[in-house]
Design an enzyme around this catalytic site. Sequence first.
Site, short mmCIF file in Angstrom:
data_model
loop_
_atom_site.label_atom_id
_atom_site.label_comp_id
_atom_site.label_asym_id
_atom_site.label_seq_id
_atom_site.Cartn_x
_atom_site.Cartn_y
_atom_site.Cartn_z
N LEU A 258 -6.31 -0.06 -12.64
CA LEU A 258 -6.92 1.13 -13.26
C LEU A 258 -8.42 0.94 -13.37
O LEU A 258 -9.03 1.45 -14.30
CB LEU A 258 -6.31 1.37 -14.64
CG LEU A 258 -4.95 2.09 -14.70
CD1 LEU A 258 -4.56 2.36 -16.14
CD2 LEU A 258 -4.96 3.40 -13.90
N CYS A 268 -5.67 -2.28 4.60
CA CYS A 268 -4.29 -1.87 4.28
C CYS A 268 -4.18 -0.50 3.62
O CYS A 268 -3.68 0.44 4.21
CB CYS A 268 -3.62 -2.92 3.40
SG CYS A 268 -3.27 -4.42 4.30
C1 UDX Z 1 -3.28 -4.51 -0.66
C2 UDX Z 1 -2.03 -4.69 -1.55
O1 UDX Z 1 -2.43 -5.05 -2.87
C3 UDX Z 1 -1.13 -5.77 -0.97
O2 UDX Z 1 0.04 -5.90 -1.74
C4 UDX Z 1 -0.79 -5.39 0.46
O3 UDX Z 1 0.00 -6.40 1.06
C5 UDX Z 1 -2.04 -5.16 1.28
O4 UDX Z 1 -2.87 -4.19 0.65
P1 UDX Z 1 -5.58 -5.84 -0.34
O5 UDX Z 1 -5.92 -4.81 0.70
O6 UDX Z 1 -5.83 -7.28 -0.05
O7 UDX Z 1 -4.01 -5.73 -0.71
O8 UDX Z 1 -6.42 -5.47 -1.64
P2 UDX Z 1 -6.17 -4.97 -3.13
O9 UDX Z 1 -6.42 -6.08 -4.06
O10 UDX Z 1 -4.90 -4.24 -3.26
O11 UDX Z 1 -7.39 -3.94 -3.30
C6 UDX Z 1 -7.48 -2.80 -2.46
C7 UDX Z 1 -8.72 -2.00 -2.77
O12 UDX Z 1 -8.57 -1.32 -4.00
C8 UDX Z 1 -10.02 -2.79 -2.87
O13 UDX Z 1 -11.04 -2.08 -2.18
C9 UDX Z 1 -10.30 -2.82 -4.36
O14 UDX Z 1 -11.66 -2.92 -4.64
C10 UDX Z 1 -9.72 -1.49 -4.80
N1 UDX Z 1 -9.32 -1.43 -6.22
C11 UDX Z 1 -8.33 -2.25 -6.68
C12 UDX Z 1 -9.93 -0.52 -7.07
O15 UDX Z 1 -10.81 0.24 -6.68
N2 UDX Z 1 -9.53 -0.47 -8.40
C13 UDX Z 1 -8.55 -1.28 -8.87
O16 UDX Z 1 -8.24 -1.17 -10.06
C14 UDX Z 1 -7.93 -2.19 -8.00
#
Ligand code: UDX
Length: 441
Positions: A258, A268
């Site tokens: 959040l 991904c």
């Molecule tokens: C994601 C999934 O978490 C994972 O389970 C799947 O296998 C692959 O895709 P990842 O792409 O490594 O993993 O990153 P993640 O930590 O999920 O973050 C994704 C994006 O969301 C990032 O750009 C991050 O900055 C953003 N994010 C995350 C937010 O903007 N707010 C948040 O609260 C959490």
Amino acid sequence: MRISVIGCGYLGAVHAAAMASLGHDVIGIDVDADKVVSLAAGRAPFFEPGLPELLTGSVSSGHLTFSTDMADAAGARVHFICVGTPQKRGEFGADLTHVEQAFAMLLPHLTEGDVVVGKSTVPVGTAEALAERLEDTGATLIWNPEFLREGFAVQDTLHPDRLVYGLPTGTAGQITEAGEKARQALDEVYSVSLSDGTPLVVTDYATAQLVKVAANSFLATKISFINAMSELCEATGADVTRLADAIGYDERIGRRFLNAGLGFGGGCLPKDIRAFMARAGELGVDQALSFLREVDAINMRRRVRMVDLAREMCSGSIVGRRIAVLGAAFKPMSDDVRDSPALSVAAQMQLQGAHVTVTDPQAIDNARLKWPDLRFAPTALEAAEGADVVLLATEWAEYRELDPVVLGKVVNARRMLDGRNVLDPATWRQAGWTYRALGRP
Ligand code: UDX
């Protein structure tokens, strides 16, 4: 167990090294000869905490080797398909070229009793089609989606929070005999995790393929939900970080994922929700996922809004202004710049006439390959030299801990745009900075 891992990118290289560290004999196969040379020498071709140690240990123990020749996969009992499924150019659907190629090249080397394990993220229906092509080989397909997060990939692979097996099923929905046998082989591969009590969900192919895209869609929706609230906060003078804290105390909601700000990027979430929408369209159930269009739109609006905020801070124009962008990777603890919100905003500002300097602890080389016209600096202090605005775009620990007084001495004007809502506004304002953020007064 003798294992082959086909595709040695962020997923496959970590999987190969992790399986070898558990005592399996692993051969990693990749078409990229440079990558294979680097991995075989125990060097990680990308930044991933813990991977170098795992690689050197496994390579020197002799449990882990690499090759560009698919024939070297022959003799392995279990073959993991770990190749990428990027977004197609100009379309939402997933590009399955690498899966197709890997599978076609592996086929002639398979023998009776082999198990092919699909880990790549694919549109539902892919596994069923691949399984049909295995029929003459006597090998069995299991769909075993991967949930690792970059930056925590080693930990997530060695200690997954769940394992999912999609097995072949008969007409009455029961798992086939061949499926049960294949399952035993995969249980042996994951014996350490299973004896640690990792939950295992055994299901059919369709469910297993959907689990991955459903999980990523949920995470993307959670992030876009809070970013939508952020727009409401901006219209009302509310603070989205306090809002997230308050709703996050409800256990049914939870505080994780959040964090409002520049939104999600990476290799991904963005492409997975788009491929999921495309597949739903093909299946005639596009209405079921039309909300993901909005999730995507909210996310992309964050980037536009960030550029607008920079413009507002510079009295209406960023033309000729010097802007320092802290962060290029799509998130901290990664050097991955695929669909990076940080880099996308940096490039937009540069295209709109600003002089942008980007810094990142790990991702500068990858960022430069993608946007050679941007300027790069090795540290935050150097990037911020003479800046009219500093934008914190990726929340690396070293940027969260920046001293506003020290940074204030090198900039031209003390204007901080906190793209990830991670700084304490009071501290920065006390040090003479104008502080702005998405969804905060
Ligand atoms: C994601 C999934 O978490 C994972 O389970 C799947 O296998 C692959 O895709 P990842 O792409 O490594 O993993 O990153 P993640 O930590 O999920 O973050 C994704 C994006 O969301 C990032 O750009 C991050 O900055 C953003 N994010 C995350 C937010 O903007 N707010 C948040 O609260 C959490």
